[in-house]
Motif scaffolding. Structure first.
Motif, PDB file in Angstrom:
ATOM      1  N   VAL A  97     -40.942   2.475   2.688  1.00  0.00           N
ATOM      2  CA  VAL A  97     -39.883   3.447   2.428  1.00  0.00           C
ATOM      3  C   VAL A  97     -39.460   4.107   3.736  1.00  0.00           C
ATOM      4  CG1 VAL A  97     -39.224   5.555   1.207  1.00  0.00           C
ATOM      5  CG2 VAL A  97     -40.761   3.909   0.105  1.00  0.00           C
ATOM      6  N   LYS A 136     -36.959   0.240   1.215  1.00  0.00           N
ATOM      7  CA  LYS A 136     -36.333   1.269   0.377  1.00  0.00           C
ATOM      8  C   LYS A 136     -35.927   2.435   1.265  1.00  0.00           C
ATOM      9  CE  LYS A 136     -39.514   0.081  -3.392  1.00  0.00           C
ATOM     10  NZ  LYS A 136     -40.574  -0.575  -2.567  1.00  0.00           N
ATOM     11  N   ASP A 170     -34.768   6.396   1.313  1.00  0.00           N
ATOM     12  CA  ASP A 170     -34.871   7.605   0.495  1.00  0.00           C
ATOM     13  C   ASP A 170     -34.405   8.801   1.312  1.00  0.00           C
ATOM     14  OD1 ASP A 170     -35.603   9.842  -0.924  1.00  0.00           O
ATOM     15  OD2 ASP A 170     -37.653   9.208  -1.340  1.00  0.00           O
ATOM     16  N   ALA A 172     -32.785  -1.476  -0.390  1.00  0.00           N
ATOM     17  CA  ALA A 172     -32.508  -0.732  -1.623  1.00  0.00           C
ATOM     18  C   ALA A 172     -32.424   0.757  -1.296  1.00  0.00           C
ATOM     19  CB  ALA A 172     -33.591  -0.981  -2.665  1.00  0.00           C
ATOM     20  N   LEU A 217     -32.184   4.826  -2.735  1.00  0.00           N
ATOM     21  CA  LEU A 217     -32.521   5.710  -3.843  1.00  0.00           C
ATOM     22  C   LEU A 217     -31.261   6.271  -4.490  1.00  0.00           C
ATOM     23  CD1 LEU A 217     -34.715   7.383  -5.409  1.00  0.00           C
ATOM     24  CD2 LEU A 217     -34.327   9.178  -3.711  1.00  0.00           C
ATOM     25  N   TYR A 262     -34.505   2.857  -7.104  1.00  0.00           N
ATOM     26  CA  TYR A 262     -33.687   2.398  -5.983  1.00  0.00           C
ATOM     27  C   TYR A 262     -32.768   1.269  -6.455  1.00  0.00           C
ATOM     28  CZ  TYR A 262     -37.217   4.792  -3.118  1.00  0.00           C
ATOM     29  OH  TYR A 262     -38.060   5.719  -2.551  1.00  0.00           O
ATOM     30  N   THR A 271     -32.266  -2.876  -9.890  1.00  0.00           N
ATOM     31  CA  THR A 271     -32.895  -1.565  -9.742  1.00  0.00           C
ATOM     32  C   THR A 271     -34.402  -1.749  -9.633  1.00  0.00           C
ATOM     33  OG1 THR A 271     -32.977  -1.288 -12.156  1.00  0.00           O
ATOM     34  CG2 THR A 271     -31.090  -0.334 -10.991  1.00  0.00           C
ATOM     35  N   THR A 296     -40.226   2.781  -8.747  1.00  0.00           N
ATOM     36  CA  THR A 296     -41.467   2.879  -7.981  1.00  0.00           C
ATOM     37  C   THR A 296     -42.471   3.748  -8.708  1.00  0.00           C
ATOM     38  OG1 THR A 296     -40.868   4.870  -6.760  1.00  0.00           O
ATOM     39  CG2 THR A 296     -40.023   2.780  -5.918  1.00  0.00           C
TER      40      THR A 296
END
Length: 269
Positions: free
Chosen positions: A12, A53, A55, A78, A80, A92, A108, A111
């Motif tokens: 992430v 990911k 975020d 991906a 969030l 995500y 999608t 997590t």
């Protein structure tokens, strides 16, 4: 100290604006790019066959910089989306793939990392048209971003009135352009839009969520507003405040503030 911050935690990439060092968009883009180059050069970001990911809040220019620099390093990227997914999870959306047979754009990913289980405020800014709700929304967001350690104010535009999150800043810099673009982004609040906006609010999992709704006491706004927790009422004509307060209470909202918005008013201590 950079105006935009990036930190890799496992798979992430945590990103966000440095609130104690505000900067113009071009500087933010340069700072984000410089850090990405350093993270790749040092081996902190290595890429691979997995999914990265992302975020945290991103401006559109920063999002393009991150995507351009990292998209070819990972099988998928991906991002969030705080408005979707089950309670207690982060969800995500896959936004790009690179030679992947496992991921597709639009997938999608939920997590196991839980969101903070703290009280979440979902406050609706409501009142008659042309009361200054969008200006208040922008002012609240700016004020909260200026408080060190304050939760990020997540804004949901739940009214297709042409004034998205872009409008206020555009208006400040180019009034004619903002005025020209607005009509093309304006549409009616349909039952379908109301249901979609209600879902956004229902799934919003930030600690502070600000919802901007249209200026009508309609069935559609009832659907949207009943998913919130609180209301702030803003009206140019103070005699209209009581009926909006009653409307908010009908859908189960606690009224936090009632504001008389006077365009010609003066501030005195």
């Amino acid at each position: 100290m950079y105006s935009y911050q990036l930190k890799l935690e496992g798979d992430v990439l945590k990103v966000g604006f440095n609130r104690i060092r505000p900067a113009p968009g071009d500087q933010i883009v340069r700072d984000a790019y410089e850090q990405l180059e350093q993270m790749v050069a040092s081996g902190e970001i290595t890429g691979g066959s997995g999914v990265l990911k992302i975020d945290g809040p991103q401006s559109i220019p920063v999002a393009y910089v991150i995507a351009h620099r990292l998209s070819h390093l990972y099988e998928a990227i991906a991002v969030l989306d705080p408005k979707i997914g089950p309670k207690g999870c982060k969800t995500y959306i896959v936004t790009m793939t690179h030679g992947s047979s496992k991921y597709q754009v639009g997938d999608t990913l939920e997590t196991p990392e839980p969101q903070l289980e703290l009280t979440k405020i979902k406050v609706v800014l409501c009142g008659p048209p042309q009361s200054g709700k969008s200006c208040l929304r922008e002012g609240l967001k700016t004020a909260l971003l200026g408080i060190l350690g304050a939760p990020y104010p997540y804004v949901i535009t739940a009214c297709p009135d042409g004034e998205g999150s872009w409008y206020q800043k555009t208006y400040e810099n180019n009034q004619q352009l903002a005025t020209t673009i607005k009509p093309g982004n304006k549409s009616d609040v349909t039952p379908e839009f109301a249901e979609a906006a209600a879902q956004w609010i229902r799934s919003a999992n930030q600690l502070i969520n600000i919802i901007d709704v249209g200026g009508k006491m309609s069935d559609e706004n009832k659907i949207i507003m009943q998913e919130a927790t609180h209301a702030v009422i803003l009206a140019g004509n103070p005699t209209q405040i009581p009926e909006w307060a009653e409307f908010a209470k009908e859908v189960g909202l606690k009224v936090m503030a009632e504001i008389h918005s006077d365009y010609e008013g003066t501030f005195t201590l």
